[in-house]
Structure formats: C-alpha cells, structure tokens
Write an enzyme that holds these catalytic residues in place. Structure first.
Site: not given
Length: 647
Positions: A16, A23, A43-44, A279, A281, A284, A427
């Site tokens: 990402t 961009r 992954n999911c 740097i 990060a 996860d 609704y």
C-alpha cells in the site's frame, strides 16, 4: 534531488505504501524487498481457499510482481531478504534468496513492514510432529491444502481459538473433517467478552466441532498423531493447526538499534517514524496507540496496516499526517454466525481501572414480519457519566457487521450513547427496523444515564438470589418451560399491576424477562408504584448463553454429521401443520409453538420454522418433558426447521 525509498515487506502495509508513494510522485525511486514469492496477497482469505469456499487460488493474489512493477514503475525484488540495516550510512544489506548473493543498497527513507510470524512454543514432540501446520502466507496455505487433498485426514486439532483458528476449524469441518479446538483461555475470540463468546461456544458445538477450553498442549506424541493436553487428556489427530497468536518480526529493527516496546514491537511516533528519523514502520510489527484508552498496544489487523502504509508514504515524501491510533474494529464468520467488535472490551477497561457501564440488547436484524430476520446479540460499553462510547460487540446470523461499523464510526466521530438515538439510519423491512438495533442500544443507554432504568448484570444474578433477593420473572408461564433463572418467581407482565400487593416494598425487587424489554416495562410499572427495582440486563437470553438452562432431561437422540438432533432418518416427513415463527420476538415463538401443538391431534406432526435458536435451545428437553418427539431438525440458511410429533 530524487528521493530513494526502500520498503521491507509487501502485503497490506508495504505494498500500500509503495503504491501511494508512486501516486504522490513520478520521480521517487521505489525499491520493494519481499522475502517471499508473493508481494500482495489476501491473508484473510487463506482459510476459505483451504475449505474450498474460494476455489481459484489466483484470486488470493492481489497484485503480482510483474503487474505492480509495470503499473507503479517500481523495482520489486521478491525472494530477497534485507538481512541488516546500517542507520549511520543509510544502507541495507540484501540477500538474494535464489542464489545466496549479498549486496548493499543505500536509501534516503526506509520503511519497515515485516509483519508478524506465528508463535510456535517449544512443545515436547514438536520437531517430530510431521503433520503440524501454521497459517500465515501462501506457501503455508499450499502445504495445508496439499496435505488435506492428498492425505484426506479424518481428524484435525486446531490449537488456538482466535480468528485464524476458528476460521480454519470451520473450513475443515466443511470438508467433513472431525475437528477439535483447544484453547487455553476460558473463551474463544478474545476481542469479545465471555458472555458474548458463550454464544459462539454453543454454536461451534452445534456445528459438530469439539471445543476444549482452559486447556493447553503439553506435548505431542507418536509423530504428532497424539496431542497430550495439560490435564493429561489425549486427543488423536491426523493433522494439527497451530494458531496461538503472532509475534512481531523485529530482528532487523533490533539489530539496527531501533527502540522496541515491552513485547518486542517497533515503537513509532504519531507520524509512524521509528527512533531513527529516516526509518518508518507499519503493520503488525509496530506498537500503536489504543484509540479508546491512549495506551500502547498491538493490534494486527489488515485495515490499520493499509491506513498506516498510506500515511507513512505521505510522511516520507515530506507531507504531514498523523496516525490517530487503532480502534481494533474486527469481524469474523463463525459457521452460521457473524461476530464483530469495536473499541475496548470489559476485560481491558477492568484491567486499566476505567469505570464503565454495560448493556445487552437482542433485537432482530430487520423487521420480524419480513422473512429471514435473525436475532442480534449486541453489547454496548460506555461511560455512565459522560455517555462516551468505549466499545461494542455483536453476534448474530445477519446484520451484526453493519451495526459494529455504525458504532465504530460513532466512536471516531465523538458521538455519545445519546447521539445513537438520533442517528437516522436507512430502513426498509428487508434491511432493518424503524428503530435500528443501534438506536435501541442508544435508548437503553440513555435510560441508564437519566436514571430511568437501573439494572444488574448476568454474573450478579445468582449471588443476589442466593442472598435472598426477590427476582420476578415477568415472562409467560409457558416460556419458563424452556428455561428460567433458579429462585425466580413468575408474575407475567400483563398481571403485574393486579398483583402489586404480593410484592414487598421494603426491599429491592429484581425483574427479568427473555431479552430485557419486558423487564424494563415491568421496572417502570413498579418504580412508578413506589418500588425500588432493577432489571436483569439482557434477560434470560444473556444469562442462559453463559449458564445454559436448568431444564435437564435425557433426550435419546442420534446426531447427524453436523451434530444436529436426528431421531428419524426418514427425509420425506409430511407435516400436518406448519408454524412459521421466523423473525418473531419473544414470547411469540413459544406462544405460536404451543398453539400449533394444541391444534393438531395425537401422533400428528408439526413442522416449525424458526430463526432464533436461542429461544428454542431447550426444545428437545421441553418436547421430552411434554411427551412429544423431535423427529428431525435441519438448517436451511438462517432458518432452523423442526419436525415435532405430538404425544
């Protein structure tokens, strides 16, 4: 001067960030280093490919090296590993895993997105276990899928009741494998609280999986064919999935001298910068700020990693955007149910000593008269002084996810529980009710804030009754045949005003019903007549989800492959009467069932269609007590069908 950015790790955060960098600028030089073969995959979706819900493996690959390189004009080096960082010279050493060659590359900015790896504790017999798997990436998936396809295992053990563990259990059950889930905690799905997880525990067992809680793996024996638990129980298995959590991939950061948190996560500031200004990060591997309580935490979810990737890319390019912290909004499929949560749970708030109030409501996912309505169990946690929302949880066959998304949005927007009553949500009968479940939770919370309602929680009931507290069950007598709180007395809501003289005014009166609504109405009648009264929050539905029922008889049944009750194998049962109680709220399912039974003759068959399994959990026991026989049950989407032969 052209900026040169090296990104370590693809998938949600790294890929990402890489796309966002391009961009922002056509000139920035982007080098993406990925240890594995695949730079961006879902992954999911991995458990669902193993379970064959997703049949096309290529659909798991979000972007290929060739496709991303061409579209975003970047240098992608997969099957390459950054083995060290020299922050002084702003250099990384890269190893080509295909040929073992090592070389250096300089950077202006470096982004670490190394992710996390499955925790594999040193369990005796682990090395000899030939059928032990973890699931984190495409190669892991291929290994499990090939083993399942070729060896056709009959039994599987899943160690760990988190997201991946439960999703794997479901998919293995779908393949016809006998699954045992082993969880060291007293519940599955730790983002939710115990009473909400209890609904899942019942459902998991109903779907044919064995669930062992508060037990861990002591050792493996017989090359992994036996799993020996902490209490000595032995479980035979053909394969074991180890899914007990993840730990941050922090070796690179540690050796580069970057600051790490107590549990080894990389510490970043609000701009996602590490202790070295060049740097950054994401994902996860980092510590984040908990959006609700402001403390440091780690929440390994794809949504936050994507957002962090975008923000880090902007900040590396000289723009300025703060990461606001992580709310931890999550959702998972557990067989036929959806479980969703956002914000802090009770356990977290209790641990931090933050005062909170809780409520449970059990509304329908949409208008009960429109087919397919299913009950949602929704829990809201908030500050009773200010109305600030701390978190929410929902479990249901339909509509739990969108209610969590609304509440997550409300939290980010700084709305209070009172504001939930004023939300104007879409609704129409197929989608919701005129009073949406989120509105309803807001109404109950506002009643608590304004002192119009006082209540007690499910875990307080037994103690209060044991100490001589008066508990009035305001449901209909027939509902109590399906279970009731021991020690309660029954005065139906519609009889309450005529029987006030039976109720003492010199002590607190506690009232309960099926889901809390009639209890609230009863509490208003009593309060307006001078009684001190408290309602049992969530009623019998919440209480019984934890404690089960006190209606116990031995029901002689066989079970089908899903563990569902079957007494008669005849599939061509003809019903003399069909009663549809789908979408109906208490007490109507039980009222209509009783009327239906009364309307047919001896030995005739009633076919009952329902969506609220909770209300009818004790149908086998009730039938046995009444002398009726359940001939068959089956699940048809959200609808549960019962065939009952009258005595």
């Amino acid at each position: 001067m052209t900026q040169k950015v090296i990104i370590v790790g693809g998938v949600a955060g790294g890929a990402t960030a890489a796309a966002k960098l391009r961009r922002i600028s056509e000139d920035v030089e982007i080098i993406l280093i990925e240890r594995g073969e695949y730079i961006s995959f879902a992954n999911c979706g991995l458990p669902y490919y193993i379970g064959e819900t997703i049949t096309d493996r290529s659909k798991l690959l979000v972007q290929t090296v060739e496709g991303m390189s061409k579209r975003f004009k970047m240098d992608i080096r997969n099957q390459s590993e950054v083995i060290s960082i020299d922050p002084e010279s702003q250099t990384v050493t890269i190893k080509n895993l295909r040929n073992g060659e090592e070389y250096n590359e300089t950077y202006d900015k470096l982004l670490l997105s190394p992710g996390a790896s499955p925790i594999v504790p040193p369990i005796p017999g682990l090395k000899e276990n030939e059928t032990l798997f973890t699931l984190r990436n495409i190669p892991d998936t291929d290994k499990i899928k090939n083993y399942v396809d070729q060896q056709k295992p009959k039994k599987a053990v899943v160690v760990g009741g988190g997201f991946i563990g439960i999703e794997m259990a479901e998919n293995l059950v779908d393949l016809g494998i006998e699954v045992t889930i082993i969880e060291m905690s007293n519940q599955v799905m730790t983002p939710i609280d115990y009473e909400m997880a209890s609904i899942l525990h019942t459902h998991i067992k109903e779907k044919g999986a064995r669930l062992i809680l508060e037990n861990g793996v002591q050792s493996f024996a017989d090359n992994g064919k036996k799993v020996i638990l902490s209490d000595g129980i032995e479980v035979e298995t053909d394969m074991t999935i180890l899914s007990i959590g993840v730990k941050p991939e922090n070796e690179l950061a540690k050796s580069a001298g970057l600051e790490l948190g107590a549990r080894g996560h990389i510490i970043v500031n609000e701009y996602l910068q590490t202790s070295n200004e060049n740097i950054y990060a994401v994902g996860d591997a980092i510590e984040v700020v908990d959006y609700i309580n402001g403390n440091q935490t780690a929440i390994p979810l794809a949504g936050p990693a994507n957002r962090q990737g975008r923000i880090a890319a902007k900040n590396m390019m000289g723009l300025s955007e703060r990461y606001q912290g992580t709310l931890g909004t999550s959702v998972a499929k557990v067989f036929d149910l959806t479980v969703a949560s956002t914000g802090n749970n009770e356990k977290t708030l209790k641990r931090l000593g933050i005062p909170y109030e809780v409520l449970h409501v059990h509304p329908s996912s949409h208008a009960g008269y429109y087919p397919g309505a299913a009950q949602i169990s929704l829990k809201l946690i908030f500050d009773k002084e200010t109305g600030r929302i701390f978190g929410a949880q929902a479990v249901g066959a339909d509509g739990a996810d969108k209610r969590m998304d609304v509440i997550a949005t409300a939290i980010k927007g700084g709305l209070t529980v009172e504001d939930l009553t004023n939300l104007e949500l879409s609704y129409a009968p197929p989608y919701s009710s005129a009073k949406d479940p989120v509105n309803m939770a807001g109404y109950v919370a506002t009643n608590l804030l304004e002192g119009e309602l006082e209540h007690i929680q499910w875990h307080e009931v037994d103690r209060i009754v044991a100490e001589g507290g008066l508990l009035i069950d305001v449901r209909e007598p027939m509902e109590r045949e399906f279970g009731y709180i021991k020690g309660s007395i029954n005065i139906p809501l519609d009889d309450l005003r005529n029987r006030l003289n039976e109720i003492p005014k010199d002590k607190t009166v506690y009232v309960s019903c099926q889901v809390g609504l009639r209890g609230y109405l009863a509490s208003r009648i009593l309060k307006n007549n001078g009684f001190d009264v408290k309602n049992v929050d969530g009623g019998w539905k919440t209480y019984s989800s934890v404690y089960g029922s006190n209606i116990h008889v031995e029901v002689e049944t066989a079970t089908n492959d899903l563990g569902e009750t079957i007494i008669l194998a005849d599939q061509s049962l003809k019903a003399d009467e069909v009663i549809d109680v789908t979408g109906l709220t208490c007490p109507m399912p039980i009222v209509k069932l009783k009327k239906g039974i009364d309307s047919i003759g001896s030995n005739q068959v009633l076919e009952l269609h329902a969506t609220d399994r909770g209300t009818l959990n004790d149908l086998p026991a009730w039938s046995k007590n009444a002398g009726h026989t359940i001939l068959k049950t089956e699940q048809d989407g959200p609808v549960i069908k019962f065939w009952i032969k009258k005595k």
